[in-house]
Design an enzyme around this catalytic site. Structure first.
Site, PDB file in Angstrom:
ATOM      1  N   GLU A 188     -10.319  56.958  81.123  1.00  0.00           N
ATOM      2  CA  GLU A 188     -10.764  55.605  80.795  1.00  0.00           C
ATOM      3  C   GLU A 188      -9.899  54.558  81.511  1.00  0.00           C
ATOM      4  OE1 GLU A 188     -13.458  55.298  79.287  1.00  0.00           O
ATOM      5  OE2 GLU A 188     -13.680  56.645  77.588  1.00  0.00           O
ATOM      6  N   GLY A 235     -19.514  62.627  83.676  1.00  0.00           N
ATOM      7  CA  GLY A 235     -18.563  63.737  83.602  1.00  0.00           C
ATOM      8  C   GLY A 235     -17.112  63.375  83.837  1.00  0.00           C
TER       9      GLY A 235
END
Length: 207
Positions: free
Chosen positions: A85, A14
């Protein structure tokens, strides 16, 4: 007081969804939220597996994040910066994000993987652990196929788990040759003795 936060979880935990929710909270109130993404699957977009997505500023390993964000902040004061990321960033870029917090007094929230498929820390994740004011393990932990809570990441090539090779290798989006999944520690290490035993047996046979 502004701070640098690092939120991490394994694959499917998530992370991107959390970045999008945080970004949504800010933009709903017309606050200037900057969303960053590095090495995205879709250029200039952060997307989650549940279908949510939002445009983001795409960066490369050569991007000076402090210079970029300082310029944007001068044009329109930034409420906070969200880095998706973050494990793909360089260690220097993590230091630049810390500089954004300390010099510009802007909150920075980084989201990413803690370790790679070999259970080794990513360079950027290690630097975040060293510099972050707060480290958060996201509560939305995925389950391993065995039913235990998954804490690690596995790389599968043609359906078989591998534990060596390049650290960064993007999965095969359209096919299934290279993919990643979250696993528990027990399931991850079970493959290593098999590989090592196989290599040891081959060595004996060749001598």
């Amino acid at each position: 007081m502004s701070k640098l936060t690092f939120s991490h979880a394994p694959m499917g935990g998530g992370k991107s969804l959390s970045t999008l929710v945080r970004h949504r909270h800010a933009t709903t109130h017309d606050l200037n939220s900057i969303l960053l993404v590095c090495n995205p699957r879709v250029e200039g977009v952060v997307s989650s597996r549940v279908g949510m997505e939002a445009p983001a500023i795409e960066i490369t390993a050569d991007t000076n994040l402090f210079d970029l964000l300082a310029k944007l902040h001068a044009q329109n004061p930034i409420y906070h910066v969200i880095a998706d990321e973050a494990h793909f960033y360089t260690a220097k870029q993590i230091e630049e994000l810390a500089q954004v917090v300390d010099v510009l007094d802007v909150d920075v929230e980084a989201y990413g993987l803690l370790s790679d498929y070999r259970t080794r820390l990513f360079e950027a994740s290690a630097r975040l652990v060293e510099l972050a004011d707060e480290i958060i393990t996201l509560p939305t932990r995925p389950l391993c196929a065995c039913g235990r809570t998954a804490t690690l990441n596995a790389r599968l090539v043609d359906g078989q788990m591998v534990t060596d090779g390049e650290q960064i290798l993007v999965g095969d989006i359209k096919g299934n040759k290279i993919r990643y999944e979250a696993v528990c520690r027990r399931c991850h290490i079970q493959t290593k003795p098999k590989v090592q035993a196989s290599l040891f047996t081959e060595s004996l046979e060749n001598n």
